[in-house]
Write a protein that holds these residues in place. Sequence first.
Motif, PDB file in Angstrom:
ATOM      1  N   LEU A 148      10.273 -12.065  -0.610  1.00  0.00           N
ATOM      2  CA  LEU A 148      10.344 -10.556  -0.652  1.00  0.00           C
ATOM      3  C   LEU A 148       9.172  -9.706   0.560  1.00  0.00           C
ATOM      4  O   LEU A 148       9.578  -8.962   1.166  1.00  0.00           O
ATOM      5  CB  LEU A 148      10.268  -9.901  -1.898  1.00  0.00           C
ATOM      6  N   TYR A 171       3.528  -4.745  -9.668  1.00  0.00           N
ATOM      7  CA  TYR A 171       4.385  -6.016  -9.416  1.00  0.00           C
ATOM      8  C   TYR A 171       4.000  -6.599  -7.999  1.00  0.00           C
ATOM      9  O   TYR A 171       3.996  -5.716  -7.087  1.00  0.00           O
ATOM     10  CB  TYR A 171       5.856  -5.768  -9.523  1.00  0.00           C
ATOM     11  N   ASP A 172       3.612  -7.874  -7.933  1.00  0.00           N
ATOM     12  CA  ASP A 172       3.419  -8.357  -6.770  1.00  0.00           C
ATOM     13  C   ASP A 172       4.609  -8.970  -6.141  1.00  0.00           C
ATOM     14  O   ASP A 172       4.993 -10.130  -6.970  1.00  0.00           O
ATOM     15  CB  ASP A 172       2.173  -9.455  -6.729  1.00  0.00           C
ATOM     16  N   PRO A 173       5.141  -9.011  -5.309  1.00  0.00           N
ATOM     17  CA  PRO A 173       6.343  -9.478  -4.708  1.00  0.00           C
ATOM     18  C   PRO A 173       6.111 -10.817  -4.377  1.00  0.00           C
ATOM     19  O   PRO A 173       5.013 -11.312  -4.028  1.00  0.00           O
ATOM     20  CB  PRO A 173       6.646  -8.765  -3.336  1.00  0.00           C
ATOM     21  N   SER A 174       7.260 -11.553  -4.380  1.00  0.00           N
ATOM     22  CA  SER A 174       7.315 -13.005  -4.016  1.00  0.00           C
ATOM     23  C   SER A 174       7.225 -13.130  -2.570  1.00  0.00           C
ATOM     24  O   SER A 174       7.260 -12.044  -1.737  1.00  0.00           O
ATOM     25  CB  SER A 174       8.774 -13.682  -4.321  1.00  0.00           C
TER      26      SER A 174
END
Lengths: 143, 67
Positions: free
Chosen positions: B44, B38-41
Amino acid sequence: MSDTLHPTIETVAGSPRRYKRVVYSIFAVGIVGLFAGMLFDLPLTGTTIYLLGAWIGSALAALLPRVSDATLVDERDQAVHRRASGLAVTITGVAGITVVPALYALSAAEVVTITQTMWGAIWMGSAFFLLWGGCSFYVDRFQ
Amino acid sequence: MDTDLPERRETEGLSQEALAEAVGVTRQTINAIERDRYDPSLELAFALADYFDCRIEDLFEPPADDE
């Protein structure tokens, strides 16, 4: 690092995993109740169980993240939801675009007959994509 | 996205749960970032960089193929 950055994880609503288990279990009870009611010819009982499951599950899904001290739903859950919704729309769209015209052609050639149930599904799919188009417009313009 | 988040977290003696609590996400999200699932926003990523007192590009690096 100060202790204030690492508070205890114990909370009233538990962990995200427990939250999802509780909510999904309540939904599952409702759905199983609905089918059991159909199976045992108790439609009113089945529908009542289903409605209770749907309402209680929905209420808990919405309320628990608000009252819990812990983060039960975060940006990754929302990302998963967006991707799953996009995938579902794509699958439904591809199926509709490929199947419906073929059904019309086969019906015109009197190879198959489009039943009332099939018409219902076609209308429902069309209404769904109309709704999706309206939602896309709204999100694009106003959010 | 490549990240040295696990090393930084372990250097600080932090569990995934503690880091998640500090930046306001679930432990599963920290785990997914560390496992490159998952790539954080941006929000985040800024929160994580702020927590470790570094820049975002010190924490995250695009994979070589994307450069």
